[in-house]
Design a protein around this motif. Sequence first.
Motif, PDB file in Angstrom:
ATOM      1  N   ARG A   1      53.791  79.433 -16.757  1.00 12.42           N
ATOM      2  CA  ARG A   1      52.554  78.921 -17.743  1.00 12.42           C
ATOM      3  C   ARG A   1      51.599  78.473 -16.805  1.00 12.42           C
ATOM      4  O   ARG A   1      51.873  77.879 -15.454  1.00 12.42           O
ATOM      5  CB  ARG A   1      53.324  77.914 -18.663  1.00 12.42           C
ATOM      6  CG  ARG A   1      53.899  76.832 -18.188  1.00 12.42           C
ATOM      7  CD  ARG A   1      54.143  75.674 -19.414  1.00 12.42           C
ATOM      8  NE  ARG A   1      54.669  74.541 -18.497  1.00 12.42           N
ATOM      9  CZ  ARG A   1      53.876  73.406 -18.492  1.00 12.42           C
ATOM     10  NH1 ARG A   1      52.759  73.650 -18.360  1.00 12.42           N
ATOM     11  NH2 ARG A   1      54.519  72.283 -17.722  1.00 12.42           N
ATOM     12  N   ALA A   2      50.769  78.189 -17.272  1.00  5.60           N
ATOM     13  CA  ALA A   2      49.249  77.446 -16.424  1.00  5.60           C
ATOM     14  C   ALA A   2      49.616  76.063 -16.744  1.00  5.60           C
ATOM     15  O   ALA A   2      49.862  75.578 -17.778  1.00  5.60           O
ATOM     16  CB  ALA A   2      47.977  77.959 -17.462  1.00  5.60           C
ATOM     17  N   PRO A   3      49.167  75.441 -15.761  1.00  9.06           N
ATOM     18  CA  PRO A   3      49.396  73.992 -15.988  1.00  9.06           C
ATOM     19  C   PRO A   3      48.429  73.300 -16.771  1.00  9.06           C
ATOM     20  O   PRO A   3      47.342  73.905 -16.991  1.00  9.06           O
ATOM     21  CB  PRO A   3      48.922  73.494 -14.374  1.00  9.06           C
ATOM     22  CG  PRO A   3      48.931  74.468 -13.597  1.00  9.06           C
ATOM     23  CD  PRO A   3      48.724  75.663 -14.469  1.00  9.06           C
ATOM     24  N   ASP A   4      48.795  72.059 -17.396  1.00  8.80           N
ATOM     25  CA  ASP A   4      48.059  71.239 -18.277  1.00  8.80           C
ATOM     26  C   ASP A   4      47.176  70.605 -17.387  1.00  8.80           C
ATOM     27  O   ASP A   4      47.588  69.618 -16.669  1.00  8.80           O
ATOM     28  CB  ASP A   4      49.084  70.513 -19.187  1.00  8.80           C
ATOM     29  CG  ASP A   4      47.993  69.543 -20.259  1.00  8.80           C
ATOM     30  OD1 ASP A   4      47.040  69.047 -19.704  1.00  8.80           O
ATOM     31  OD2 ASP A   4      48.362  69.557 -21.435  1.00  8.80           O
ATOM     32  N   ASP A   5      45.919  70.784 -17.390  1.00  9.15           N
ATOM     33  CA  ASP A   5      44.951  70.350 -16.622  1.00  9.15           C
ATOM     34  C   ASP A   5      44.987  68.696 -16.641  1.00  9.15           C
ATOM     35  O   ASP A   5      44.549  68.032 -15.814  1.00  9.15           O
ATOM     36  CB  ASP A   5      43.546  70.710 -16.859  1.00  9.15           C
ATOM     37  CG  ASP A   5      43.362  72.281 -16.326  1.00  9.15           C
ATOM     38  OD1 ASP A   5      44.186  72.941 -15.720  1.00  9.15           O
ATOM     39  OD2 ASP A   5      42.156  72.595 -16.704  1.00  9.15           O
ATOM     40  N   GLU A   6      45.288  68.180 -17.711  1.00 13.08           N
ATOM     41  CA  GLU A   6      45.265  66.598 -17.926  1.00 13.08           C
ATOM     42  C   GLU A   6      46.510  65.788 -17.618  1.00 13.08           C
ATOM     43  O   GLU A   6      46.345  64.530 -17.320  1.00 13.08           O
ATOM     44  CB  GLU A   6      44.597  66.343 -19.371  1.00 13.08           C
ATOM     45  CG  GLU A   6      43.200  67.037 -19.654  1.00 13.08           C
ATOM     46  CD  GLU A   6      42.162  66.516 -18.630  1.00 13.08           C
ATOM     47  OE1 GLU A   6      42.168  65.228 -18.253  1.00 13.08           O
ATOM     48  OE2 GLU A   6      41.472  67.526 -18.282  1.00 13.08           O
TER      49      GLU A   6
ATOM     50  N   TYR B   1      43.786  58.806 -16.250  1.00 16.60           N
ATOM     51  CA  TYR B   1      44.164  58.985 -17.653  1.00 16.60           C
ATOM     52  C   TYR B   1      43.631  58.399 -18.521  1.00 16.60           C
ATOM     53  O   TYR B   1      43.093  57.319 -18.534  1.00 16.60           O
ATOM     54  CB  TYR B   1      45.720  58.743 -17.614  1.00 16.60           C
ATOM     55  CG  TYR B   1      46.465  59.744 -16.716  1.00 16.60           C
ATOM     56  CD1 TYR B   1      46.591  61.041 -16.696  1.00 16.60           C
ATOM     57  CD2 TYR B   1      46.787  59.292 -15.564  1.00 16.60           C
ATOM     58  CE1 TYR B   1      47.401  61.678 -15.944  1.00 16.60           C
ATOM     59  CE2 TYR B   1      47.605  59.696 -14.622  1.00 16.60           C
ATOM     60  CZ  TYR B   1      47.775  61.140 -14.829  1.00 16.60           C
ATOM     61  OH  TYR B   1      48.435  61.792 -13.615  1.00 16.60           O
ATOM     62  N   GLU B   2      43.352  58.740 -20.255  1.00 16.68           N
ATOM     63  CA  GLU B   2      42.935  57.950 -21.117  1.00 16.68           C
ATOM     64  C   GLU B   2      43.807  57.010 -21.453  1.00 16.68           C
ATOM     65  O   GLU B   2      45.127  57.415 -21.397  1.00 16.68           O
ATOM     66  CB  GLU B   2      42.508  58.898 -22.121  1.00 16.68           C
ATOM     67  CG  GLU B   2      41.112  59.498 -21.839  1.00 16.68           C
ATOM     68  CD  GLU B   2      40.757  60.153 -23.217  1.00 16.68           C
ATOM     69  OE1 GLU B   2      40.987  59.778 -24.313  1.00 16.68           O
ATOM     70  OE2 GLU B   2      40.098  61.484 -23.233  1.00 16.68           O
ATOM     71  N   ASN B   3      43.347  55.773 -21.698  1.00 13.46           N
ATOM     72  CA  ASN B   3      44.673  54.739 -22.079  1.00 13.46           C
ATOM     73  C   ASN B   3      44.357  54.858 -23.805  1.00 13.46           C
ATOM     74  O   ASN B   3      43.330  55.040 -24.184  1.00 13.46           O
ATOM     75  CB  ASN B   3      44.035  53.520 -21.528  1.00 13.46           C
ATOM     76  CG  ASN B   3      44.017  53.042 -20.088  1.00 13.46           C
ATOM     77  OD1 ASN B   3      45.204  53.576 -19.636  1.00 13.46           O
ATOM     78  ND2 ASN B   3      43.156  52.931 -19.452  1.00 13.46           N
ATOM     79  N   PRO B   4      45.509  54.339 -24.241  1.00 14.38           N
ATOM     80  CA  PRO B   4      45.778  54.575 -25.609  1.00 14.38           C
ATOM     81  C   PRO B   4      44.979  53.204 -26.107  1.00 14.38           C
ATOM     82  O   PRO B   4      44.662  52.200 -25.425  1.00 14.38           O
ATOM     83  CB  PRO B   4      47.280  54.070 -25.810  1.00 14.38           C
ATOM     84  CG  PRO B   4      47.840  54.620 -24.676  1.00 14.38           C
ATOM     85  CD  PRO B   4      46.931  54.338 -23.435  1.00 14.38           C
TER      86      PRO B   4
ATOM     87  N   ASN C   1      50.119  53.309 -19.036  1.00  9.96           N
ATOM     88  CA  ASN C   1      50.125  54.438 -19.840  1.00  9.96           C
ATOM     89  C   ASN C   1      51.649  54.808 -20.294  1.00  9.96           C
ATOM     90  O   ASN C   1      52.723  54.173 -19.709  1.00  9.96           O
ATOM     91  CB  ASN C   1      49.515  55.605 -19.150  1.00  9.96           C
ATOM     92  CG  ASN C   1      48.014  55.368 -18.721  1.00  9.96           C
ATOM     93  OD1 ASN C   1      47.237  54.537 -19.452  1.00  9.96           O
ATOM     94  ND2 ASN C   1      47.336  55.756 -17.770  1.00  9.96           N
ATOM     95  N   GLU C   2      51.549  55.588 -21.351  1.00 10.42           N
ATOM     96  CA  GLU C   2      52.883  55.954 -21.738  1.00 10.42           C
ATOM     97  C   GLU C   2      53.460  56.767 -21.012  1.00 10.42           C
ATOM     98  O   GLU C   2      53.578  57.947 -21.193  1.00 10.42           O
ATOM     99  CB  GLU C   2      52.808  56.410 -23.245  1.00 10.42           C
ATOM    100  CG  GLU C   2      52.324  55.463 -24.023  1.00 10.42           C
ATOM    101  CD  GLU C   2      52.017  55.945 -25.595  1.00 10.42           C
ATOM    102  OE1 GLU C   2      52.703  56.750 -26.089  1.00 10.42           O
ATOM    103  OE2 GLU C   2      51.051  55.673 -26.166  1.00 10.42           O
ATOM    104  N   LEU C   3      54.322  56.316 -19.872  1.00  8.47           N
ATOM    105  CA  LEU C   3      54.967  57.174 -18.901  1.00  8.47           C
ATOM    106  C   LEU C   3      56.159  57.727 -19.340  1.00  8.47           C
ATOM    107  O   LEU C   3      56.883  57.065 -20.044  1.00  8.47           O
ATOM    108  CB  LEU C   3      55.506  56.108 -17.766  1.00  8.47           C
ATOM    109  CG  LEU C   3      54.017  55.418 -17.062  1.00  8.47           C
ATOM    110  CD1 LEU C   3      54.691  54.233 -16.047  1.00  8.47           C
ATOM    111  CD2 LEU C   3      53.108  56.533 -16.509  1.00  8.47           C
ATOM    112  N   GLN C   4      56.230  58.833 -19.325  1.00  5.16           N
ATOM    113  CA  GLN C   4      57.463  59.680 -19.619  1.00  5.16           C
ATOM    114  C   GLN C   4      58.271  60.287 -18.448  1.00  5.16           C
ATOM    115  O   GLN C   4      57.610  60.519 -17.199  1.00  5.16           O
ATOM    116  CB  GLN C   4      56.952  60.806 -20.552  1.00  5.16           C
ATOM    117  CG  GLN C   4      56.232  60.163 -21.711  1.00  5.16           C
ATOM    118  CD  GLN C   4      55.640  61.325 -22.406  1.00  5.16           C
ATOM    119  OE1 GLN C   4      55.877  62.441 -22.399  1.00  5.16           O
ATOM    120  NE2 GLN C   4      54.704  60.919 -23.602  1.00  5.16           N
TER     121      GLN C   4
END
Length: 84
Positions: free
Chosen positions: A39-44, A66-69, A2-5
């Motif tokens: 801030r609230a966590p981004d669930d995804e 995670y969804e793949n591109p 996945n697009e790791l950052q």
Amino acid sequence: CNELQDDSKFTNHSRTPNMCTATRLKELGIAVLPLPDGRAPDDETDCFAARDIEENEEITDDYGQYENPEYYVALCKEYNVEWA
């Protein structure tokens, strides 16, 4: 891949990971608190320890959650490689 950052490039895949997304924690019945900045966590996308992690233990995540591109899925299909 996945697009790791950012620091996620230092994690490895596992079907039994020691970290997961807020969504997965909620599925497990674990409360997810606001982040230190309020801030609230981004669930995804925001990841948290799913259990206590030992000193020197590898950090792992289940990339399958995670969804793949689309380009990645198409490439896997082209070469007959499992992507999920």
